[in-house]
Design a protein around this motif. Sequence first.
Motif, PDB file in Angstrom:
ATOM      1  N   MET A 133      29.871 -16.331  46.878  1.00  0.00           N
ATOM      2  CA  MET A 133      29.617 -15.853  45.506  1.00  0.00           C
ATOM      3  C   MET A 133      29.078 -16.980  44.640  1.00  0.00           C
ATOM      4  O   MET A 133      28.155 -16.781  43.842  1.00  0.00           O
ATOM      5  N   VAL A 162      44.655 -18.688  43.304  1.00  0.00           N
ATOM      6  CA  VAL A 162      43.367 -18.105  43.701  1.00  0.00           C
ATOM      7  C   VAL A 162      43.168 -18.129  45.210  1.00  0.00           C
ATOM      8  O   VAL A 162      42.201 -17.566  45.708  1.00  0.00           O
ATOM      9  N   MET A 201      43.711 -18.424  54.561  1.00  0.00           N
ATOM     10  CA  MET A 201      42.819 -17.764  53.601  1.00  0.00           C
ATOM     11  C   MET A 201      41.376 -18.250  53.721  1.00  0.00           C
ATOM     12  O   MET A 201      40.687 -18.385  52.705  1.00  0.00           O
ATOM     13  N   PRO A 259      42.738  -9.524  54.794  1.00  0.00           N
ATOM     14  CA  PRO A 259      41.951 -10.761  54.950  1.00  0.00           C
ATOM     15  C   PRO A 259      41.697 -11.490  53.643  1.00  0.00           C
ATOM     16  O   PRO A 259      41.679 -12.719  53.615  1.00  0.00           O
ATOM     17  N   LEU A 260      41.483 -10.726  52.560  1.00  0.00           N
ATOM     18  CA  LEU A 260      41.200 -11.378  51.286  1.00  0.00           C
ATOM     19  C   LEU A 260      42.462 -11.551  50.440  1.00  0.00           C
ATOM     20  O   LEU A 260      42.380 -12.003  49.295  1.00  0.00           O
ATOM     21  N   HIS A 261      43.620 -11.164  51.009  1.00  0.00           N
ATOM     22  CA  HIS A 261      44.912 -11.367  50.329  1.00  0.00           C
ATOM     23  C   HIS A 261      44.900 -10.776  48.928  1.00  0.00           C
ATOM     24  O   HIS A 261      45.262 -11.435  47.947  1.00  0.00           O
ATOM     25  N   VAL A 292      46.001 -23.658  40.400  1.00  0.00           N
ATOM     26  CA  VAL A 292      44.668 -23.209  40.810  1.00  0.00           C
ATOM     27  C   VAL A 292      44.648 -22.812  42.284  1.00  0.00           C
ATOM     28  O   VAL A 292      44.379 -21.670  42.617  1.00  0.00           O
ATOM     29  N   TRP A 339      18.347  -5.225  50.112  1.00  0.00           N
ATOM     30  CA  TRP A 339      19.085  -4.202  50.864  1.00  0.00           C
ATOM     31  C   TRP A 339      19.099  -4.490  52.357  1.00  0.00           C
ATOM     32  O   TRP A 339      20.090  -4.258  53.034  1.00  0.00           O
ATOM     33  N   LEU A 388      27.424 -11.705  38.551  1.00  0.00           N
ATOM     34  CA  LEU A 388      26.277 -11.368  39.410  1.00  0.00           C
ATOM     35  C   LEU A 388      25.626 -10.076  38.947  1.00  0.00           C
ATOM     36  O   LEU A 388      24.404  -9.941  38.964  1.00  0.00           O
ATOM     37  N   VAL A 443      34.338 -16.294  50.969  1.00  0.00           N
ATOM     38  CA  VAL A 443      33.780 -15.316  50.028  1.00  0.00           C
ATOM     39  C   VAL A 443      33.511 -15.998  48.682  1.00  0.00           C
ATOM     40  O   VAL A 443      32.463 -15.787  48.057  1.00  0.00           O
ATOM     41  N   TYR A 444      34.453 -16.813  48.242  1.00  0.00           N
ATOM     42  CA  TYR A 444      34.231 -17.559  46.989  1.00  0.00           C
ATOM     43  C   TYR A 444      32.979 -18.424  47.095  1.00  0.00           C
ATOM     44  O   TYR A 444      32.164 -18.484  46.169  1.00  0.00           O
ATOM     45  N   LEU A 454      30.675 -11.683  56.683  1.00  0.00           N
ATOM     46  CA  LEU A 454      32.054 -11.485  56.231  1.00  0.00           C
ATOM     47  C   LEU A 454      32.900 -10.839  57.325  1.00  0.00           C
ATOM     48  O   LEU A 454      34.046 -11.231  57.559  1.00  0.00           O
ATOM     49  N   SER A 492      20.848 -17.767  41.670  1.00  0.00           N
ATOM     50  CA  SER A 492      20.289 -16.843  40.664  1.00  0.00           C
ATOM     51  C   SER A 492      20.035 -17.498  39.332  1.00  0.00           C
ATOM     52  O   SER A 492      19.149 -17.092  38.595  1.00  0.00           O
ATOM     53  N   ALA A 534      38.829 -16.677  55.038  1.00  0.00           N
ATOM     54  CA  ALA A 534      37.868 -15.609  54.697  1.00  0.00           C
ATOM     55  C   ALA A 534      37.676 -15.536  53.190  1.00  0.00           C
ATOM     56  O   ALA A 534      36.549 -15.450  52.693  1.00  0.00           O
ATOM     57  N   LEU A 535      38.786 -15.571  52.461  1.00  0.00           N
ATOM     58  CA  LEU A 535      38.707 -15.509  51.000  1.00  0.00           C
ATOM     59  C   LEU A 535      37.941 -16.712  50.449  1.00  0.00           C
ATOM     60  O   LEU A 535      37.075 -16.571  49.580  1.00  0.00           O
ATOM     61  N   PRO A 584      45.549 -13.079  40.032  1.00  0.00           N
ATOM     62  CA  PRO A 584      44.544 -14.127  39.760  1.00  0.00           C
ATOM     63  C   PRO A 584      43.382 -14.111  40.750  1.00  0.00           C
ATOM     64  O   PRO A 584      42.225 -14.254  40.355  1.00  0.00           O
ATOM     65  N   ARG A 585      43.684 -13.892  42.040  1.00  0.00           N
ATOM     66  CA  ARG A 585      42.600 -13.854  43.029  1.00  0.00           C
ATOM     67  C   ARG A 585      41.655 -12.685  42.738  1.00  0.00           C
ATOM     68  O   ARG A 585      40.439 -12.811  42.799  1.00  0.00           O
ATOM     69  N   ILE A 591      36.369 -12.266  59.063  1.00  0.00           N
ATOM     70  CA  ILE A 591      37.632 -11.519  59.070  1.00  0.00           C
ATOM     71  C   ILE A 591      38.098 -11.294  60.505  1.00  0.00           C
ATOM     72  O   ILE A 591      39.284 -11.448  60.823  1.00  0.00           O
ATOM     73  N   LEU A 597      39.487 -13.432  39.763  1.00  0.00           N
ATOM     74  CA  LEU A 597      38.412 -14.384  40.043  1.00  0.00           C
ATOM     75  C   LEU A 597      37.260 -13.714  40.788  1.00  0.00           C
ATOM     76  O   LEU A 597      36.084 -13.917  40.473  1.00  0.00           O
ATOM     77  N   LEU A 613      25.493 -17.558  45.473  1.00  0.00           N
ATOM     78  CA  LEU A 613      24.652 -16.493  44.910  1.00  0.00           C
ATOM     79  C   LEU A 613      24.412 -16.741  43.425  1.00  0.00           C
ATOM     80  O   LEU A 613      23.297 -16.600  42.929  1.00  0.00           O
ATOM     81  N   LEU A 614      25.469 -17.116  42.723  1.00  0.00           N
ATOM     82  CA  LEU A 614      25.343 -17.398  41.293  1.00  0.00           C
ATOM     83  C   LEU A 614      24.422 -18.589  41.064  1.00  0.00           C
ATOM     84  O   LEU A 614      23.565 -18.563  40.180  1.00  0.00           O
TER      85      LEU A 614
END
Lengths: 358, 373
Positions: free
Chosen positions: A270, A57, A260, B65-67, A53, A233, B285, A266-267, A243, A277, A262-263, B273-274, A247, B277, A273-274
């Motif tokens: 997200m 990811v 990682m 950055p996000l690989h 995992v 918007w 969304l 981002v997760y 973001l 919502s 930044a990544l 995989p990244r 970066i 995901l 947000l989910l």
Amino acid sequence: MTESPARSHAPSAGVAVTAAIGICLVAYSYLGALWVNRHGSTPAPLLLVREWVNKPVGIGEDFGVLGVALLLISAGYVVTSAFAALPAGRAFAVLTLRVMIPVVVAVTLSAVITLGGGLPLTEPADVDVTLSGYLADLLMVGGLTDSGSLLGLGWALTAGAVFLVLLLGASPAARSAPWLAPALELLALAVIAVTASAAQGWYHRLGMLVPFVSMPVFGQILSMVRAGRLSGWTAAAPATGCLALLITAEGLYTDLAGWMYALTCVYASMLTLLAVSGFDRPGRSIPVRWLASRAFPLFLLLGTVGYATLSALHLRVPLSLAFVAAVLLTGVTAEGCHRLATTSGLLFTRSFARREHR
Amino acid sequence: MTRASATLPAVLGGLPPRRPYLHGLDLLRVIASVLVVYTHAANWFSTRGHEWWLAISVDSAVVEPLHLNPAMSFAGVAIFLLVSGVVVTYVGERETSRQFIRRRLTRILPLLAVITAVAWVLINLGLYVSESRQESLDLLDLLKGITLAGFFTTPEVVLLGVAWTLVNQIFFYAYASVTLPLLRHRAWIPSALAAALVCLVLSVTAGVQDVGVHRLGMIAAYFPVMCIGQLISLVTTRKISAVTGIALGSVHFLLFVWADKLGGYVATGNAHPRTLLLTIGLVVLAMGICGRVSRATVVRNWSSRTYAIYLLHPLCIYPIMDRLVPHIGEVASLLIALALLGVSTELCHRYVEMPANRWFRNREKPARAAASG
């Protein structure tokens, strides 16, 4: 509008899911993975999760940073909602009580445990207890000092504190144009990130925290969209700015490169947000509400009470029992902290209301 | 299926009610089409030794950055495969198994046949290089390309490299049509069964060099992506609970990770995989998006042409760029390639896709009327 202004600013129940997931991930990472690694073992399940995992990811540090990012986003969301629902002065006072009481308890406990020969999670591991260090931790800037912090997760606390300062500073601008608040905050963070990259000492450490301060700013933006103060918007620009800041900061600070972050952030964004919502129903369940409402004291006490309990018991009882004891003790202490903070907040609110009534 | 059954409640054997249109997925299809075009355009630049300012900017701002994979590879394909899984599950409830597979194949095959024929001509004229590197192709090769059988032969005969995703999709559609009755009554079973089958196929095909067997392994490797799309649809329509969806989705995701680890099924980077995901998050969304932009006519029209864009873009980009760049430079050549893509997409959509779809639907109506009469 049929609903009262206070209700329209109420945090989404979905954000409670974010906080609950966040605190569970922090517990897994710091109390679980980090503790066992530092004590010389890497259990097979941990290796499996890392191999199947974490690595594929790109979520490092055994989900610890993901957990912290989720908590910071939900903190930004909740604090913004609170400031929108209450007069600024009252919101600040209630927030101070809710934050400072667990901080005082956690820092004091960590100092006492360290002085007593215990091993809470500190940064670095062999931090000395000094008055200046203690006061710096109470002011939530311990992670910036040369002497280190009595709270191993103090860096995240400092990130939250920086956000609060920026939020208060930008709030007058938000009255005229709501989008200005996150825009000004991001501008301030960008200036710090750029100027601190070449600096030394506490300012450089502050610059390294900038990516994580963008997380509560993201939570703030989400709260404003949800409350109808920003359109989707209009929010897209500052959200993208969060973001971009992440970066950019990763590129400016070599210590941040390769993790990682930044990544991971981002997760976290997200997932939030989910949750906002569509996770309202799970957000109202009792376990989620309990975890979310106690997330802050749990976050502080995992490293002090939990970590120290594990360190103290692991040679005396089976490790699994030590874990259970650590988690239970952390939970009980966090519950006590939460009740103390909530009661104080209620007393303050009532006395304030009585004064207003007179 | 009789007309009366259309008015009966679903629990009494009638058709389920029509579900609201998923405007957010139109927007995602548009984004995915931009991504696949970008990926192949960036690949042209990198394989021909040219630098492209856009690719450099995207690499430094997003990919590194996000690989992610170089040139955002797989991002567009992942979106298309996920959306495919969502949409066919979403609409399949109102169709019989035969109707389901017929509609999916008649959607895919006419345009594939025409564009494969165009590719065959271009390859034989020396204007395009086939994915399998043959310099001349006979009619049998054309047939292999149209039927996608060339992906299973030794040597491979692949006229349109991008058609590998269609092989995967057709297998998924076949599986979905067979399991449609299960999907209606025990919606979690097809996905669980698919996970078991994928596990079995990956175990058996791992390391085997035979082209056909390896291709089956590739199908199994990407099958989980469409299954995850199916699960997203089932959770959204409340046919399964979110807990079941997440649990089964996690199994499929781990199968995808396993396929990635086995190696040999991915040639475009180590970030599949990244990428998957992130695209899962985007699709989930997007399911709830219904704003002005997603409902805009231009988005809907573009979305309906994304299949044509997907098949045509390598035929437009590579030959045009190869021939024109030495004479008029990269920017002008790319603009001409994109303009040609736009024109050819519109022609194919108006004179191949839509007529074929209309012809088939018109044949369906008398058959349905005869059955109800």
